[in-house]
Write an enzyme that holds these catalytic residues in place. Sequence first.
Site, short mmCIF file in Angstrom:
data_model
loop_
_atom_site.label_atom_id
_atom_site.label_comp_id
_atom_site.label_asym_id
_atom_site.label_seq_id
_atom_site.Cartn_x
_atom_site.Cartn_y
_atom_site.Cartn_z
N GLY A 142 38.92 38.92 17.10
CA GLY A 142 38.23 38.29 18.22
C GLY A 142 37.08 39.15 18.67
N GLY A 143 36.67 38.94 19.90
CA GLY A 143 35.53 39.67 20.41
C GLY A 143 35.81 41.12 20.70
N LYS A 170 47.62 45.84 15.81
CA LYS A 170 46.44 45.47 16.60
C LYS A 170 45.67 46.71 17.02
CE LYS A 170 44.90 42.49 20.39
NZ LYS A 170 45.28 41.43 21.34
N ASP A 226 45.51 34.21 32.06
CA ASP A 226 44.71 33.68 30.95
C ASP A 226 45.53 32.70 30.11
OD1 ASP A 226 42.39 33.38 29.44
OD2 ASP A 226 42.84 35.07 28.11
#
Length: 332
Positions: free
Chosen positions: A49-50, A69, A172
């Site tokens: 992702g970003g 991760k 979120d």
Amino acid sequence: MGNDSQKDTNDTSALHDTSLHLADTDGDFPVHWKSGSLKYSDFKLMTEGGTAKLFLCRDINLHREVVYKTLHPEMRESEIETQRFLREARVTAKLAHPGTVPVYEMGRDRNGDMYFTMKRVRGRNLRDIIQGLRDSSEKITELFSLDVLIDSLIQICQTVAYAHNHGVIHRDLKPANILIGGFGEVLVLDWGLAKVWGETDLEHEPLPKDADPVLTPAGRRYGTPLYMAPELARGDAHIDGRVDVFSLGNILFEILTLKQLLHGKTAQDVADNLLGQALLKPSEAAPDRSIPATLEAICCRALEKDPRERYPSVQSMLDALKAYRLAGTSLG
């Protein structure tokens, strides 16, 4: 987080891929064994992702696949992203619940970069499921009836209510952060933006005018614009668990209508529409779909712009959904 989508949960090769073999369980454990990041091998990029990358790799000590991760190099100097990374690992590890992904380890690699590892989870995220239903995918339609999706939402609410009971607000929640496995398990992912008990209430930074409304912005403490509650869009200093109630209502809206509640080319457009325009009821947004009136009422109450008019807690919304299901009404 740990999402490994399967196109067909009945696929024979997938079954063999997850089966235990003697080589995985037996064999000697070396005297000079490896620890920390050195015990992981055979890295394969799963997704990025970003702010971070997820790799599938092998734990050579336990002979199992795990998800590894780590932050992108350019994000490692960001105090906000580093804190978010640490919070995701620690919150997920402490929220030991069937609806969260088990975290195995956190550490630093030989370069000093942080990582954490977690269980590899196979399934489909809710965003892709809803998209498949929009596209009239025969397989998705067969697997994910409205009954199944409402039962999945009940499991999501149970996980979030458990988190709230332990002093954690997700902030979120969105379809992309919900994973539904092949055996009915439902997992809530990505706790990096969670607010924890004792955290000082701070006024949020304004939305960047050109921010992508679909993505969780890097370097910010609020969630994805398309799913945020009005309090977050306004930048209110004080928020509570009712922001998650709103997001769960937003998810329910998509389940019922197969359409997004909010729209806009930029994050600011989304916020302006959220704060300045009336929200459609599910039956207004999708008049061609048969939407049970009770479910619409639950959705609309969860989506009240004034937090005082919403369900006072996720547990209250959960109770309403359970009561509906216990009434024995078929949803689809």
